[in-house]
Write an enzyme that holds these catalytic residues in place. Structure first.
Site, mmCIF file in Angstrom:
data_model
loop_
_atom_site.group_PDB
_atom_site.id
_atom_site.type_symbol
_atom_site.label_atom_id
_atom_site.label_comp_id
_atom_site.label_asym_id
_atom_site.label_seq_id
_atom_site.Cartn_x
_atom_site.Cartn_y
_atom_site.Cartn_z
ATOM 1 N N ARG A 80 0.826 -1.212 0.000
ATOM 2 C CA ARG A 80 0.000 0.000 0.000
ATOM 3 C C ARG A 80 0.866 1.270 0.000
ATOM 4 N NH1 ARG A 80 -3.721 3.127 3.609
ATOM 5 N NH2 ARG A 80 -5.352 3.848 2.220
ATOM 6 N N SER A 81 2.145 1.134 0.126
ATOM 7 C CA SER A 81 3.030 2.285 0.227
ATOM 8 C C SER A 81 3.487 2.748 -1.150
ATOM 9 C CB SER A 81 4.258 1.919 1.073
ATOM 10 O OG SER A 81 5.300 2.828 0.853
ATOM 11 N N PRO A 82 3.162 3.991 -1.543
ATOM 12 C CA PRO A 82 3.662 4.472 -2.838
ATOM 13 C C PRO A 82 5.179 4.528 -2.883
ATOM 14 C CG PRO A 82 2.705 6.283 -1.566
ATOM 15 C CD PRO A 82 2.362 5.016 -0.846
ATOM 16 N N TYR A 83 5.798 4.838 -1.757
ATOM 17 C CA TYR A 83 7.258 4.920 -1.741
ATOM 18 C C TYR A 83 7.907 3.543 -1.846
ATOM 19 C CZ TYR A 83 6.337 9.726 -0.361
ATOM 20 O OH TYR A 83 5.893 11.026 -0.320
ATOM 21 N N SER A 84 7.234 2.510 -1.348
ATOM 22 C CA SER A 84 7.732 1.151 -1.557
ATOM 23 C C SER A 84 7.734 0.826 -3.047
ATOM 24 C CB SER A 84 6.878 0.141 -0.793
ATOM 25 O OG SER A 84 7.059 0.250 0.598
#
Length: 217
Positions: free
Chosen positions: A12-16
């Site tokens: 769910r993490s855009p940065y991931s």
């Protein structure tokens, strides 16, 4: 391989999503294994939201900044539909039932058990964040899994033989022990590097350790 980088990572993490191509390059450039350690978003891990419904600056900034960062990196970026986390975007409350994020996270665990966690994360994150609507329907996930070298049905059948959720809980504990709580966090020899923009600092540390495959590169 003796040296490894643990990557605490959320679907769910855009940065991931944004750091994953750099992680593939890291594995190519350095004599390290890159270990995917899927975790749930912090709102689910902490059993409470990190956002204040009365003050929406933080989520607005994250959306703006991640879109900007994607443009800087030349990566497509569209907030997922459906969102991997079922959440009331007015109150930021999250229900207990979370079918998408649990399915994705357990598949990530299985992919790492098969030695290609980062590859799986790369293709699935590109599917989810790259603009594919209804990514959870049809054969979208199966195609992404196949790009990583997997059969999706075979992966899901493997869950009958072990507790993938327990593996995720273990990853939560390891993330806490690393000294951080957010994603993506990369850990090398006990030292955490938090954030997509810390990949260059991690590369510097790997250079210090003499792990670059081509020292002249």
């Amino acid at each position: 391989m003796a040296n490894s980088v643990d990557v605490f990572w959320s679907f769910r993490s855009p940065y991931s999503y944004l750091v994953t191509p750099d992680l593939l390059k890291l594995r190519e450039d350095y004599a390290v294994s890159v270990v995917l350690r899927p975790v749930l978003p912090i709102a689910l891990r902490a059993k409470s939201t990190i956002f204040d419904a009365a003050d929406k600056k933080r989520p607005r900034y994250i959306v703006m900044d991640s879109r900007r960062r994607a443009a800087f990196l030349g990566l497509p970026f569209v907030w997922p539909r459906p969102d991997p986390v079922v959440q009331n975007l007015e109150t930021y409350e999250v229900p207990e039932e979370q079918p998408y994020i649990w399915r994705l996270s357990t598949l990530g665990v299985e992919a790492e058990r098969r030695g290609k966690g980062i590859d799986f994360a790369h293709h699935v994150a590109a599917l989810i964040w790259g603009g594919t609507e209804a990514w959870d329907e049809g054969d979208h996930l199966a195609v992404a899994a196949r790009k990583a070298g997997f059969d999706l049905a075979e992966m899901e059948n493997a869950f009958a033989h072990y507790d993938a959720r327990a593996e995720i809980e273990k990853n939560h504990q390891l993330l806490e022990q690393s000294g951080h709580w957010g994603v993506p966090t990369m850990v090398f020899k006990g030292e955490p590097f938090f954030g997509q923009d810390r990949i260059d600092t991690l590369r510097w540390r790997l250079d210090e350790a003499g792990l670059r495959r081509n020292p002249s590169g």
